[in-house]
Design a protein around this motif. Sequence first.
Motif, PDB file in Angstrom:
ATOM      1  N   ARG A  30      27.221 -10.693  -9.781  1.00 40.95           N
ATOM      2  CA  ARG A  30      28.283 -11.478 -10.244  1.00 40.95           C
ATOM      3  C   ARG A  30      29.365 -11.811  -9.534  1.00 40.95           C
TER       4      ARG A  30
ATOM      5  N   TYR B 270      35.003 -12.680 -12.645  1.00 46.34           N
ATOM      6  CA  TYR B 270      34.544 -12.020 -14.064  1.00 46.34           C
ATOM      7  C   TYR B 270      35.495 -10.828 -14.344  1.00 46.34           C
TER       8      TYR B 270
ATOM      9  N   VAL C   5      38.278 -12.194 -16.757  1.00 45.87           N
ATOM     10  CA  VAL C   5      37.917 -12.126 -17.962  1.00 45.87           C
ATOM     11  C   VAL C   5      38.091 -10.623 -18.645  1.00 45.87           C
TER      12      VAL C   5
ATOM     13  N   ALA D  63      36.573 -17.425 -20.308  1.00 47.49           N
ATOM     14  CA  ALA D  63      35.093 -16.818 -20.099  1.00 47.49           C
ATOM     15  C   ALA D  63      34.248 -17.742 -20.067  1.00 47.49           C
TER      16      ALA D  63
ATOM     17  N   VAL E 162      34.638 -19.535 -16.600  1.00 45.03           N
ATOM     18  CA  VAL E 162      34.347 -18.696 -15.583  1.00 45.03           C
ATOM     19  C   VAL E 162      32.820 -18.887 -15.523  1.00 45.03           C
ATOM     20  N   TRP E 163      32.111 -18.712 -16.843  1.00 50.19           N
ATOM     21  CA  TRP E 163      30.806 -18.584 -16.674  1.00 50.19           C
ATOM     22  C   TRP E 163      30.205 -20.212 -16.249  1.00 50.19           C
TER      23      TRP E 163
END
Length: 121
Positions: A3, A7, A10, A47, A50-51
Amino acid sequence: MHRPAVYRVVLAQLLTTLCLSLFLLPLGTIHVISAFMGGLACTVPNAYLVWKAFRYRGASAAQKIARSFYQGEAGKFALTMLAFVLIFTLVKPVEPLSLFGAFVLVQSINWFTPLLVGRRQ
């Protein structure tokens, strides 16, 4: 593939939301809930961004990456508006100073993104 380090931003926003909510505990439940919701109104849309923005990788996916960033930003904006609409229509009472203060504080975590993400080695 692992990942992306973004992240961590977040996660830092979520931890800030929790810590700030606990810090306001002496002021009462209304402040705690308002701060928690303000922090989540920032963290959840971020989030999503970002995803959405970091699900593709590599030079061959450049167009998908660019499109995902635009979609992620639009979704983040829509989710933020929806969060505040839901908070102000469904939650009574709300402490505006705690709500917006937490939102701004959690949003300011983005300023520290270069420190949280670090350099790729």
